[in-house]
Design an enzyme around this catalytic site. Structure first.
Site, short mmCIF file in Angstrom:
data_model
loop_
_atom_site.label_atom_id
_atom_site.label_comp_id
_atom_site.label_asym_id
_atom_site.label_seq_id
_atom_site.Cartn_x
_atom_site.Cartn_y
_atom_site.Cartn_z
N HIS A 75 -45.87 120.04 -14.71
CA HIS A 75 -44.95 118.38 -14.24
C HIS A 75 -43.78 118.34 -14.15
CE1 HIS A 75 -44.81 117.62 -18.63
NE2 HIS A 75 -43.62 116.74 -18.26
N GLU A 114 -38.94 118.95 -9.66
CA GLU A 114 -37.72 118.05 -10.51
C GLU A 114 -36.37 118.89 -11.59
OE1 GLU A 114 -36.44 114.08 -12.68
OE2 GLU A 114 -38.51 114.77 -13.61
N ASP A 115 -37.08 119.37 -12.07
CA ASP A 115 -36.22 119.44 -12.23
C ASP A 115 -35.36 121.45 -12.15
OD1 ASP A 115 -35.37 117.68 -14.20
OD2 ASP A 115 -36.79 118.72 -15.68
N ASP A 171 -55.67 90.74 -46.32
CA ASP A 171 -57.02 90.76 -47.21
C ASP A 171 -57.84 91.16 -46.46
OD1 ASP A 171 -56.22 90.26 -49.37
OD2 ASP A 171 -55.38 87.80 -49.00
#
Length: 703
Positions: free
Chosen positions: A72, A76-77, A259
């Site tokens: 994924h 981009e990287d 409670d």
């Protein structure tokens, strides 16, 4: 490959060998692509996609989703493109990766718009394939688990985005276990001290309540056993963020929240759900108005269950949820349950149907929103839908956000009914359009073919669908009216020249010069006052004398019949290079080409800046400004004014500023005929014995 071994064992439990091999191939490509990259924690980057894929493998997602999760961040990287991934694997995997990848860094007017546009693109990718958002949610979950390596300010920013955007999406898709984890991790990052204090208090309270919880659980289990119903009863733990939000929103103390005892009863059929409800209502007294039947009317995300609140032992409030095994799985996994529990002949789940309906509504919102920010605001409204349920006259159940009105109902039925709505009847009685509806009411909309939406409706409608439809209609109507007005103004400005006789080539040339996409857009802007009809008419026909009565002499070529103003920020005079700005209400405003205000406008709205020329023999006086620095001696100011007067110029305004060492700094607005005349005035002033400096002055230079 050691990182992949644990993941391989997990996916091998439910995927065939050939698909496991493809997942492994995606891992190898991702590992090699991210070689040398590290996370903020210092760990190899590949640890992140492997962890994200592990989260999805727990949901038993299909092999293409797992492959896309491993890849994924590759687009981009790294140097890999979508086409590379399609070639290496298949088009589906490549499209999933592209949908999940962080989007291109585009240039926007504001940070808010950039974030909105990126989020809009992500939602649109999700509409194409819901697996995109499941990968994105898993990606965000792992990022939240590993926030500790980031700076505190960055942690808070990511946590806020998670709580505002990602947890509501997880809730909308019915994935409650992921939603709860994201909320608690976001709470920890946003408010670490509050989280620590609340966690400690809950741990202590849990120990003190253990005996009461176990006794109540056994009592409930024994009761359903008496009725011969097979099922299991489990204590329902509130997660920390839910406790915190309830304390904050309802202004309750920690003791008041804790409670309340929560239990979940899980049985094997819908029929037994209702039988259990009767059994426990006979055991403990039900609390009025606290019963919800989400089996008959599921929530917007497909959630189904019976909810009831009872007065338990010693008067302690007890909240009980009753559901089947399938409903319980759906409650935790939502749309992901389609993959986790599907069989070869399995039908589409309720959560999937609801998710598909929601995503279709996103497409409609996208088509009607004029900006990304408007789209995201509509989606945010849609993500927090405390629902009500009302009925059409034919018995159709219509789900609306809490606070919805008859207008919201009309648009929920059909946009045409909303657009032609003139009134409403609720329970067969006339009902104000602006009054909120309540669950269970029957609503009938009265329409008229001549009716149209009212802008005031935007003040009370709450649903994203109604708001976007009203805005879309009003903008379309406004644009239509503006085009008609622009057409009339342009025809009038053309005088004896007929608009229909102007060649298309001339129209295209003007559209290109003014940067409008269409002729209708140009007419609309003339109609709204953003363009001057006389100026556009002159551009269309050039210097044709038929379009205006050219009486007398004008200073600027092409401005016959127009209002002309000379800017005070740069004081243009004949001989200067000039441009014009079209200013609604003021006509044409003339500036020097080098004016700093013009440079900024030329970049932002180039269509509004027009190059202009002075007439051959401009007549009259023009304003100019000079700055003079003089030694402050007796009679100096008088000598200065006399020099200006002797140069056939008048002083319009004069401002003095005492400087140190007895110097005067004087800004003078004076009359001049052109640059040559101004130069002679400045030469006359330079001849004064006490002059230190003189220069042409403008407001721009002051700034």
């Amino acid at each position: 490959m050691y990182l992949f071994e644990g993941l391989k064992a997990k996916v091998s439990e439910y995927l065939p060998d050939d698909q496991v091999e493809q997942v492994q191939a995606a891992y190898v490509l991702a590992r090699d692509a991210h070689e040398g990259q590290t996370r903020s924690s210092g760990d190899p980057y590949i640890t992140h996609p492997v962890a994200v894929t592990g989260i999805l493998a727990d949901m038993h997602m299909d092999y293409e989703t797992l492959m896309a999760a491993l890849l994924h961040d590759v687009i981009e990287d790294t140097d890999y493109s979508k086409e590379d991934l399609a070639l290496a694997f298949n088009e589906t995997v490549a499209e999933l990766v592209e949908g999940v990848s962080k989007l291109d860094k585009l240039k926007f007017q504001s940070k808010q718009e950039a974030q909105a546009e990126n989020f809009r693109k992500m939602l649109m990718a999700m509409v194409q394939d819901i697996r995109v958002i499941l990968i994105k949610l898993a990606d965000r979950t792992h990022n939240m688990r590993t926030l500790g390596a980031l700076r505190p300010d960055k942690r808070r920013r990511i946590a806020l985005e998670t709580l505002e955007i990602y947890t509501p999406i997880a809730h909308r898709l019915g994935i409650h276990d992921m939603k709860n984890e994201l909320e608690d991790l976001g709470f920890l990052a946003m408010y670490p001290m509050r989280h620590r204090a609340l966690h400690s208090a809950v741990s202590q309270a849990r120990g003190n309540r253990k005996e009461v919880i176990e006794k109540t659980r056994l009592d409930l289990a024994n009761k359903i056993g008496e009725y011969g119903i097979k099922g299991r009863v489990v204590g329902r733990e509130k997660h920390l963020y839910s406790i915190y939000r309830k304390m904050r929103n309802k202004e309750l103390s920690f003791t008041e929240v804790m409670d309340i005892y929560g239990f979940r009863i899980i049985v094997n059929s819908v029929d037994n759900c209702y039988r259990v409800l009767g059994a426990i209502h006979g055991m403990y007294k039900p609390i009025e108005n606290r019963f919800k039947d989400y089996i008959a009317i599921p929530r917007s995300n497909g959630y189904q269950s019976l909810h009831t609140s009872l007065k338990g032992p010693h008067g302690i409030p007890v909240e009980v949820q009753i559901r089947t095994d399938e409903m319980d799985q759906m409650a935790d996994k939502g749309v992901a349950a389609h993959w986790l529990y599907k069989k070869s002949n399995d039908k589409t789940t309720t959560a999937q149907l609801r998710a598909n309906q929601w995503m279709q509504s996103l497409v409609e919102l996208q088509q009607r929103a004029s900006t990304s920010v408007e789209f995201i605001e509509s989606v945010k409204t849609d993500l927090f839908p405390d629902e009500i349920y009302v009925f059409s006259p034919k018995g159709r159940i219509v789900e609306l956000p809490i606070g919805a009105t008859a207008v919201d109902f009309a648009y929920a039925v059909h946009s045409d009914i909303g657009n032609t709505c003139v009134g409403a009847r609720v329970e067969h009685k006339n009902f104000p359009l602006s009054k909120p509806l309540e669950t269970g009411q029957s609503v009938e909309i009265i329409t008229s073919p001549r009716a149209k939406p009212n802008a005031n409706w935007l003040n009370f409608v709450v649903s994203a669908r109604a708001r976007s439809n009203i805005r879309h209609f009003l903008k379309r109507q406004q644009s239509k009216d503006a085009i008609n007005m622009g057409n009339r103004l342009l025809r009038h400005a053309l005088g004896t020249v007929k608009l229909d006789d102007i060649p298309q080539a001339d129209i295209d040339r003007v559209l290109d010069e003014t940067k409008y996409e269409s002729y209708e857009a140009l007419l609309a802007n003339i109609g709204m006052g953003n363009e001057l009809s006389a100026m556009i008419a002159r551009r269309l026909v050039g210097e044709n004398d038929d379009i205006s009565d050219k009486k007398g002499n004008v200073a600027i070529k092409g401005t016959e019949g127009l209002m002309v103003h000379f800017s005070r920020c740069c004081f243009p005079i004949p001989g200067d290079e000039i441009v014009a700005i079209l200013s609604p209400g003021r006509g044409v405003v003339i500036h020097q080409t080098g004016c700093t205000n013009i440079r900024k406008l030329s970049k932002e709205e180039p269509q509004r800046v027009l190059p202009m020329e002075w007439d051959d023999k401009p007549q009259g006086d023009f304003k100019a400004s000079v700055r003079v620095e003089l030694i402050n001696r007796q009679g100096t100011l008088a000598a200065l004014t006399a020099a200006i007067a002797s140069s056939d110029s008048s002083i319009i305004n004069l401002q003095t500023d005492d400087r140190e060492d007895y110097n005067y700094s004087i800004d003078i607005e004076l009359t001049t005929k052109n640059r040559v005349h101004l130069a002679s005035i400045m030469r006359k002033i330079r001849s004064l014995p006490d002059l230190q400096q003189i220069s042409r002055h403008s407001q721009n230079k002051q700034q």
